[in-house]
Design a protein around this motif. Structure first.
Motif, PDB file in Angstrom:
ATOM      1  N   ALA A 183       0.845  -1.207   0.000  1.00  8.66           N
ATOM      2  CA  ALA A 183       0.000   0.000   0.000  1.00  8.66           C
ATOM      3  C   ALA A 183       0.876   1.252   0.000  1.00  8.66           C
ATOM      4  N   ALA A 184       1.934   1.230   0.813  1.00  5.49           N
ATOM      5  CA  ALA A 184       2.813   2.412   0.892  1.00  5.49           C
ATOM      6  C   ALA A 184       3.516   2.649  -0.443  1.00  5.49           C
ATOM      7  N   ALA A 185       3.917   1.579  -1.097  1.00  6.58           N
ATOM      8  CA  ALA A 185       4.595   1.735  -2.398  1.00  6.58           C
ATOM      9  C   ALA A 185       3.611   2.263  -3.443  1.00  6.58           C
ATOM     10  N   ASN A 186       2.413   1.725  -3.452  1.00  9.39           N
ATOM     11  CA  ASN A 186       1.419   2.151  -4.453  1.00  9.39           C
ATOM     12  C   ASN A 186       1.026   3.618  -4.316  1.00  9.39           C
ATOM     13  N   GLU A 187       1.105   4.125  -3.076  1.00 12.61           N
ATOM     14  CA  GLU A 187       0.764   5.537  -2.861  1.00 12.61           C
ATOM     15  C   GLU A 187       1.671   6.470  -3.666  1.00 12.61           C
ATOM     16  N   GLN A 188       2.835   5.985  -4.046  1.00 10.91           N
ATOM     17  CA  GLN A 188       3.811   6.832  -4.753  1.00 10.91           C
ATOM     18  C   GLN A 188       3.402   7.132  -6.190  1.00 10.91           C
ATOM     19  N   ASP A 189       2.531   6.298  -6.765  1.00 10.00           N
ATOM     20  CA  ASP A 189       2.294   6.437  -8.213  1.00 10.00           C
ATOM     21  C   ASP A 189       0.804   6.268  -8.548  1.00 10.00           C
ATOM     22  N   PRO A 190      -0.001   7.269  -8.167  1.00  5.88           N
ATOM     23  CA  PRO A 190      -1.440   7.153  -8.432  1.00  5.88           C
ATOM     24  C   PRO A 190      -1.746   6.977  -9.917  1.00  5.88           C
ATOM     25  N   MET A 191      -0.913   7.596 -10.764  1.00 11.09           N
ATOM     26  CA  MET A 191      -1.139   7.481 -12.219  1.00 11.09           C
ATOM     27  C   MET A 191      -1.028   6.019 -12.661  1.00 11.09           C
ATOM     28  N   LEU A 192       0.005   5.366 -12.169  1.00 13.46           N
ATOM     29  CA  LEU A 192       0.210   3.964 -12.555  1.00 13.46           C
ATOM     30  C   LEU A 192      -0.962   3.101 -12.057  1.00 13.46           C
ATOM     31  N   ILE A 193      -1.420   3.382 -10.844  1.00 12.59           N
ATOM     32  CA  ILE A 193      -2.542   2.615 -10.279  1.00 12.59           C
ATOM     33  C   ILE A 193      -3.797   2.836 -11.134  1.00 12.59           C
ATOM     34  N   LEU A 227      -3.949   3.399 -14.136  1.00 17.77           N
ATOM     35  CA  LEU A 227      -3.823   2.708 -15.423  1.00 17.77           C
ATOM     36  C   LEU A 227      -3.889   1.187 -15.273  1.00 17.77           C
ATOM     37  N   GLY A 228      -4.077   0.734 -14.039  1.00 19.13           N
ATOM     38  CA  GLY A 228      -4.184  -0.709 -13.830  1.00 19.13           C
ATOM     39  C   GLY A 228      -2.873  -1.368 -13.438  1.00 19.13           C
ATOM     40  N   GLY A 229      -1.830  -0.550 -13.228  1.00 18.33           N
ATOM     41  CA  GLY A 229      -0.545  -1.104 -12.799  1.00 18.33           C
ATOM     42  C   GLY A 229      -0.397  -1.025 -11.290  1.00 18.33           C
ATOM     43  N   GLY A 230       0.828  -1.188 -10.826  1.00 21.86           N
ATOM     44  CA  GLY A 230       1.104  -1.099  -9.391  1.00 21.86           C
ATOM     45  C   GLY A 230       1.776  -2.356  -8.875  1.00 21.86           C
ATOM     46  N   VAL A 231       2.027  -2.348  -7.558  1.00 24.12           N
ATOM     47  CA  VAL A 231       2.753  -3.478  -6.960  1.00 24.12           C
ATOM     48  C   VAL A 231       1.851  -4.705  -6.940  1.00 24.12           C
ATOM     49  N   ARG A 232       2.386  -5.810  -7.408  1.00 25.81           N
ATOM     50  CA  ARG A 232       1.611  -7.057  -7.425  1.00 25.81           C
ATOM     51  C   ARG A 232       1.967  -7.964  -6.252  1.00 25.81           C
ATOM     52  N   ASP A 233       3.238  -7.882  -5.810  1.00 28.94           N
ATOM     53  CA  ASP A 233       3.648  -8.798  -4.744  1.00 28.94           C
ATOM     54  C   ASP A 233       4.997  -8.351  -4.193  1.00 28.94           C
ATOM     55  N   ILE A 234       5.387  -8.965  -3.091  1.00 25.33           N
ATOM     56  CA  ILE A 234       6.759  -8.785  -2.616  1.00 25.33           C
ATOM     57  C   ILE A 234       7.395 -10.162  -2.436  1.00 25.33           C
ATOM     58  N   GLU A 235       8.707 -10.189  -2.577  1.00 24.83           N
ATOM     59  CA  GLU A 235       9.480 -11.399  -2.265  1.00 24.83           C
ATOM     60  C   GLU A 235      10.588 -10.960  -1.331  1.00 24.83           C
ATOM     61  N   VAL A 236      11.066 -11.878  -0.494  1.00 23.46           N
ATOM     62  CA  VAL A 236      12.237 -11.546   0.326  1.00 23.46           C
ATOM     63  C   VAL A 236      13.286 -12.631   0.084  1.00 23.46           C
ATOM     64  N   HIS A 237      14.446 -12.200  -0.412  1.00 25.87           N
ATOM     65  CA  HIS A 237      15.526 -13.135  -0.710  1.00 25.87           C
ATOM     66  C   HIS A 237      16.601 -12.996   0.368  1.00 25.87           C
ATOM     67  N   LEU A 238      17.135 -14.120   0.803  1.00 28.28           N
ATOM     68  CA  LEU A 238      18.289 -14.080   1.711  1.00 28.28           C
ATOM     69  C   LEU A 238      19.517 -14.411   0.876  1.00 28.28           C
ATOM     70  N   VAL A 239      20.424 -13.448   0.788  1.00 28.55           N
ATOM     71  CA  VAL A 239      21.561 -13.607  -0.120  1.00 28.55           C
ATOM     72  C   VAL A 239      22.846 -13.705   0.700  1.00 28.55           C
ATOM     73  N   ASP A 240      23.463 -14.879   0.639  1.00 30.73           N
ATOM     74  CA  ASP A 240      24.697 -15.092   1.398  1.00 30.73           C
ATOM     75  C   ASP A 240      25.868 -14.462   0.666  1.00 30.73           C
TER      76      ASP A 240
END
Ligand code: NAD
Length: 448
Positions: free
Chosen positions: A164-174, A176-189
């Protein structure tokens, strides 16, 4: 379409091209004898076969193209603009639609080769393309996290809040039907510590998306770091655009290619590229010759696309070829390519460079996805053309004429001298600067 009429519907930040009126341009990209036409005749062909007007073509004229003032607003410390030849590839039919494809390249033979392969493919219906949604990734690196595994789970718990916080940055993109779809968290050694890397997966619609996702990543980095209990460091998109893939396939009839032996040899050549990184690099360059030329012509980010291409080519840990070549049940060559394609229609140079705008208009497209698919079709055609030459006569014969012309120009030949000097060098099989200078001197003394 009348000269000078804008094809862009613009409402504040939203600006996307509209497709020309249906039926206004019965595009026929099959243009025999193209290379024998004059520049003027080719321009008439473009006007007849695309939504471009004669006036549009001035954007590609050295005298009336990108102005110094416009260039000064694009990058820093401007002292001039660089001219790169802009031609169009003929014969492309993609998903049943004929299209003339603008290509910007300094390399001889590229545009002719793409057109030639497209001619062969169109006899079997042309290119068929598809793609994923335009999903880009932004990465947020957290350092000094004491408990990376638990941090990962804490961040995933906060998924909805972060999105929600990320999507608030780009109302235009939202909108138009775009926006954040998901998050992933990678652990990188890494040596020294395990980094927690949050990926924001964003549908960027018709944007290339770098600015769009970078803004989002910067906006939520502090909150992500708070939740992860670490320090936010990098916040930027990944050019490994492995969720934004475009694909193309085409059949090349054995007869048109020159026979079944050539099909077998192309398959052998491509098979070497799959297993030998030395060959794969050159094989892939054969595809990017076409890809980069269209990416550049449309004002897109060539480095981003090439980074995506090559990172995809090494995705399994070993660098390999991305195009695949097979022989179908009838003995014809079947070629296919699937590759990340982060290109846009609304941002970057595509929006501000007049020549890039005309290139997009020439293609008569309305979405970044359509552009991505055309680019991949051109990359595939380019690769096929290159392999066909390699499997038959070798590259040098085809390159020789154009190379000889460049050598003649370097030696100082101008106008008709260029043809005379280069023809002599080709006939003598001596394409060298000193020979060009000698022949030029003879021509000027009237001895040749
Ligand atoms: P941008 O920010 O200029 O345009 C994207 C914005 O346009 C969206 O955020 C949205 O608000 C708006 N928009 C309007 N109509 C839209 C539509 N139909 N679809 C989607 N968005 C629409 O451009 P961008 O594409 O975010 O960024 C591209 C530029 O970023 C390129 O010039 C690239 O070279 C540069 N860049 C690249 C990298 C990299 O590749 N690592 C890093 C930084 C910047």
């Amino acid at each position: 379409m009348s000269a000078g009429r804008s094809r862009f519907t613009c409402h504040r930040a939203l600006c996307r091209p509209t497709r020309s009126e249906a039926g206004a341009h019965m595009v026929n990209s099959r243009i025999p004898g193209l290379k024998n036409l004059t520049i003027e005749q080719r321009r008439e062909t473009v006007v007849r076969n695309s939504p471009l007007s004669t006036e549009d073509l001035t954007a590609w004229d050295p005298a009336t193209g990108l102005t110094l003032d416009a260039a000064d607003h694009m990058v820093e410390n401007v002292v001039g603009v660089l001219g790169i030849p802009l031609g169009f590839a003929a014969n492309f039919t993609i998903n049943g639609r004929d299209v003339l494809v603008p290509m910007a390249t300094e390399e001889p033979s590229v545009i002719a080769a793409a057109s030639n392969a497209a001619r062969i493919a169109r006899a079997s219906g042309g290119f068929f393309t598809s793609s994923t949604a335009p999903l880009m990734r932004a990465q947020i690196q957290l350092v000094d996290v004491a408990d990376p595994a638990a941090a990962r789970v804490r961040i995933l718990e906060a998924r909805d809040e972060l999105i929600a916080a990320a999507n608030e940055q780009d109302p235009m993109l939202i909108q138009l039907g775009g926006g954040v779809r998901d998050i992933e968290v990678h652990l990188v050694d890494a040596p020294g510590q395990t980094y927690v890397v949050l990926h924001l997966i964003v549908d960027v619609r018709d944007a290339m998306g770098a600015n769009a996702v970078n803004t989002m990543a910067e906006a939520i980095a502090e909150r992500a770091a708070q939740i992860g209990q670490g320090r936010p460091l990098l916040r930027i998109l990944s050019n490994k655009a492995d969720l934004r893939l475009a694909r193309a396939r085409a059949v090349f009839a054995a007869d048109e290619l020159g026979g079944t032996e050539i099909v077998d040899d192309i398959v052998h050549s491509a098979a070497l590229a799959v297993v030998d990184p030395y060959r794969a690099a050159t094989h892939n360059k054969g595809a990017t010759n076409g890809i980069t030329a269209v990416v550049l012509a449309t004002g897109n980010d060539t480095r981003a696309v090439e980074a995506g291409f090559h990172s995809h080519a090494v995705r399994d840990g070993r660098y390999t070829a991305l195009t695949r070549f097979e022989k179908d049940a009838d003995g014809n060559l079947v070629a296919s390519l699937e590759v990340p394609m982060a290109v846009g229609l609304v941002g970057g140079a595509t929006k501000v460079h007049p020549a890039a705008q005309r290139a997009v208009k020439m293609l008569d497209i309305t979405t970044a996805t359509e552009l991505a698919e055309i680019i991949v079709a051109v990359g595939l055609a380019q690769n096929v053309a290159g392999l066909r030459v390699l499997a038959t006569e070798g590259v040098q014969r085809g390159h020789m004429g154009l190379h000889a012309r460049n050598v003649a120009v370097t030696a100082g030949a101008t106008g008709k001298e260029i043809d005379r000097v280069s023809a002599r060098m080709v006939a003598e099989k001596a394409i060298r600067a000193e020979r060009a200078a000698e022949i030029l001197a003879e021509v000027r003394r009237g001895q040749s």
